[in-house]
Each structure stands twice: as structure tokens, then as C-alpha cells.
Write an enzyme that holds these catalytic residues in place. Structure first.
Site, PDB file in Angstrom:
ATOM      1  N   PRO A 130       0.848  -1.192   0.000  1.00 58.90           N
ATOM      2  CG  PRO A 130       0.059  -0.989   2.189  1.00 58.90           C
ATOM      3  CD  PRO A 130       0.795  -1.921   1.274  1.00 58.90           C
ATOM      4  CB  SER A 134      -0.090   7.497   1.178  1.00 59.30           C
ATOM      5  OG  SER A 134      -0.965   8.597   1.262  1.00 59.30           O
ATOM      6  CD  GLN A 149      -1.671   0.007   5.180  1.00 60.47           C
ATOM      7  OE1 GLN A 149      -1.525   1.120   4.708  1.00 60.47           O
ATOM      8  NE2 GLN A 149      -0.650  -0.801   5.457  1.00 60.47           N
ATOM      9  CB  CYS A 177       2.539   5.399   8.131  1.00 59.47           C
ATOM     10  SG  CYS A 177       2.664   6.994   7.273  1.00 59.47           S
ATOM     11  CE  LYS A 219       4.257  -2.139   4.106  1.00 61.44           C
ATOM     12  NZ  LYS A 219       5.156  -1.088   4.597  1.00 61.44           N
ATOM     13  N   GLY A 228      11.247  -3.595   2.118  1.00 60.01           N
ATOM     14  CA  GLY A 228      12.367  -2.662   2.230  1.00 60.01           C
ATOM     15  C   GLY A 228      13.492  -3.007   1.275  1.00 60.01           C
ATOM     16  CG  ASP A 229      16.657  -1.214   0.862  1.00 55.25           C
ATOM     17  OD1 ASP A 229      16.027  -0.155   0.674  1.00 55.25           O
ATOM     18  OD2 ASP A 229      17.604  -1.314   1.655  1.00 55.25           O
ATOM     19  CB  SER A 234       7.433  -0.145  -1.011  1.00 55.34           C
ATOM     20  OG  SER A 234       6.854  -1.004  -0.057  1.00 55.34           O
ATOM     21  NE  ARG A 235      11.625   3.602  -0.719  1.00 58.85           N
ATOM     22  CZ  ARG A 235      12.935   3.780  -0.545  1.00 58.85           C
ATOM     23  NH1 ARG A 235      13.510   4.898  -0.976  1.00 58.85           N
ATOM     24  NH2 ARG A 235      13.668   2.854   0.024  1.00 58.85           N
TER      25      ARG A 235
END
Length: 357
Positions: A31, A33, A85, A115, A154, A216-217, A239-240
Site C-alpha cells: 500500500p 499513499s 489497509q 507509516c 504492516k 524494504g529495498d 514498495s518504492r
């Protein structure tokens, strides 16, 4: 060349079981934002049809005071599996919101306890719950009692390097009824800086019986495999790495299932995807969709000839027609280049943009 060890391959052959719910993929879309709306999820789903998707996080308090569900909570009846979420610090409001999430079609309900953003933590939500484990535990208990779908969490590894409490916290979540936990290997103080500390995810996995997802990463197939090997996690959450690259979840999923790496999309294919994303956002949200599309468009414009100039143009688009024209011109330019004689060393837009988001 990336390879799957026999041990890892065997471990990933079976579906991911979240309580009584089975997911046919060990790769999840995080998820995000302002990102993981219905339009974005559809793009990711095209390349990862079996993966769990997540909505943007929904404020349970805000939901309590409105009659109509917010647009970010909207899900397509066909986009399964899907999780909604929620975030807040009030167990009763979160339980109420969870019921609405299930009515909307959620296969699982995820509680955000990671978050790091100030406007979330200052009101007791997100990663501030790492400092209030009793409240976090009460939240999971209440939400679990309120719905008949799995409840997941999470979170991060701690508030700061001096307050890493993920082992105790994760055990509390399991004891309260959580059916899965996703651990982002950073502290709240880190934000998105530094490297994710995957070793803490491994330690969480060693003490829990519920699935543990590593976050993460995860920017590539190579990173996903390395993370799974090092942590023993039951899956990875992207994620990113998916910003401007909705292909990533599918690429990792395909490799874990087949041991074969997909050919990555060309710059032209990525820009065609960007154009489709832009058009879909406009159809779904109107003029507001164009404004929201600017950030997405600049994320797509990375790592190829003329990317820096293209980002500047896409960051200020005002209309759908303008955005489509800018992208079409960039595609035409890329198709016209003779790569055999191109001097890559002199193109700063290529060299300076081959970095993670």
C-alpha cells in the site's frame, strides 16, 4: 545471473496462506499513499495476476464520520486478491472500519503500524504504535473479533536504533490474532534513508508461526531473491520499486515460479505504459487525475536518453492532450535514435538517472 536455490524454490512452491485464505503468489504490492489507487493496481495486476494488492491507507476516524466511503477505498469486484489497509489508534473505530472494508470486498484487512509520516504518528497512528504495544494489541484483538477475514499488520522494526522492539511487538501481534505480519526493515527515524536491516526480519521469522513478509529495498528480482534467502521470509512486498515501474511485482513473481527472468520493458514500452496510466487517471478522476498523474509521469521518465528533459515537461502538464503529446514526442525521439553510434558517456540524462527512486 540470478538463481533460485533448491531450498528456496521448494519453500515457495505452495500458496501463501493467510489464515484460511490462500494467495498464489509470494510477491505483494505494498500500500502506498497517493499511489496504489484502482488505476495503479490494475496496471500492476496485469503483470502479476495472482499477487495481493493493497489500497491506500484509510483513516478509520475519518471513515466513522462520513456517510459515503472515500474513493481510495473503492475496489473492483474482479481485482482479487485485495486487501484494504486502515490506520488509526482507536480500536473501536478500526473495528468499525474493518467491517466496512469487508463489505467493500476486502479479502484481508491490514492495519498500518509502520507509516513514519508526522501527521500520522502525531495522532497515534502508524509507527507510533510501536511505542504503544498494548494499544496495538488491543486494535488487533478488536478488529479480529469484528470481521471474518484474516487481519494482518504492516510495521517497522522500531521507533529508532535505540528503540528496536520488533521481536516483542511482532509476538504481541501474533498473540492478539494477526494472521500475517509485514516487516519493513527500517526504523521510524530512518524514514526511507539508509539500508533496510533485513536481519531483523529474519529474527522475526524465527519466532513466529504466522507468515512474515519482508519489505524494504526490494527494487529488483535480484534483491527479492537475496532478501528471501537471507531472511527466510514467506514472501516479499514491493514498495518504492514500483513507482513508475508497475512491472516489478510481476517480474519477481514470474521468476520465483519459473526460475526465468523476464526481459525488462524497453523505454518505449515504459512510456506507452505511462501514457495509458495518464489516460486512465483522467477517466477515473477527471482534472484531479491529471494533477495526480504528474508525479507518476516523472517516475516513468528515468534511465533513458532525454529522460531529464522529459521529466521537466511532464511535471507541469495541465491537460490530458498535453501529456499525451509530450509522451508521444518522447517515444518518437527514442525510436529515431541510432543506438549503434550514440555516445552514452556524454548523455547526462542517462548517467544521472540510473538510480533508485
Amino acid at each position: 545471473m540470478v538463481t533460485l536455490s533448491p531450498t528456496l524454490q521448494t519453500r515457495l512452491m505452495t500458496p501463501l496462506r493467510i489464515g484460511g485464505f490462500a494467495v498464489k503468489s509470494r510477491v505483494l504490492q505494498s500500500p502506498l499513499s497517493g499511489v496504489t489507487d484502482l488505476v495503479f493496481r490494475r496496471l500492476v495486476r496485469r503483470y502479476a495476476p495472482d499477487s495481493m494488492m493493497y489500497t491506500e491507507m484509510v483513516n478509520a476516524t475519518g471513515l466513522h464520520y462520513v456517510k459515503q466511503l472515500p474513493k481510495i477505498m473503492e475496489v473492483d469486484p474482479n481485482e482479487r486478491p485485495i486487501s484494504i489497509q486502515l490506520f488509526d489508534c482507536r480500536p473501536d473505530f478500526l473495528a468499525e472500519a474493518a467491517v466496512k472494508a469487508v463489505e467493500e470486498g476486502a479479502d484481508t484487512v491490514d492495519i498500518n503500524m509502520g507509516c513514519p509520516v508526522n501527521k500520522i504518528t502525531k495522532n497515534g497512528g502508524g509507527s507510533s504504535l510501536l511505542r504503544q504495544p498494548e494499544v496495538a494489541q488491543a486494535i488487533v484483538r478488536e478488529v479480529t473479533k469484528a470481521v471474518n477475514v484474516p487481519v494482518t499488520v504492516k510495521t517497522r522494526i522500531g521507533w529508532s536504533d535505540k528503540e528496536i522492539n520488533i521481536l516483542e511487538f511482532a509476538k504481541r501481534m501474533e498473540d492478539a490474532g494477526a494472521q500475517m505480519i509485514t516487516v519493513h526493515g527500517r526504523t521510524r527515524a530512518q524514514g526511507y534513508n539508509g539500508s533496510a536491516k533485513w536481519e531483523w526480519i529474519r529474527r522475526v521469522k524465527e519466532i513466529l508461526s504466522i507468515p512474515v513478509i519482508a519489505n524494504g529495498d526490494i527494487f529488483s528480482v535480484e534483491a527479492a531473491v537475496k532478501c528471501l534467502e537471507e531472511t527466510g521470509a514467506d514472501g516479499v512486498m514491493c514498495s518504492r520499486g514500483t513507482l513508475g515501474y508497475p512491472f516489478l511485482v510481476g517480474e519477481i513473481d514470474y521468476f520465483l515460479k519459473t526460475g526465468i527472468q523476464k526481459q525488462p520493458p524497453t523505454p518505449v514500452q515504459r512510456l506507452e505504459c505511462a501514457k495509458e496510466h495518464l489516460q486512465a487517471l483522467y477517466e477515473y478522476k477527471g482534472e484531479r487525475g491529471i494533477r495526480q498523474a504528474r508525479k507518476h509521469m516523472t517516475w516513468y521518465a528515468k534511465g533513458f536518453i532525454g529522460a531529464a528533459d522529459l521529466r521537466g515537461k511532464l511535471s507541469v502538464i495541465e491537460t490530458l492532450e498535453q501529456g499525451v503529446e509530450v509522451i508521444d514526442n518522447a517515444i518518437a525521439h527514442l525510436l529515431s535514435i541510432d543506438y549503434t553510434s550514440y555516445n552514452w558517456q556524454e548523455d547526462e540524462s542517462v548517467n544521472s538517472q540510473m538510480v533508485e527512486v
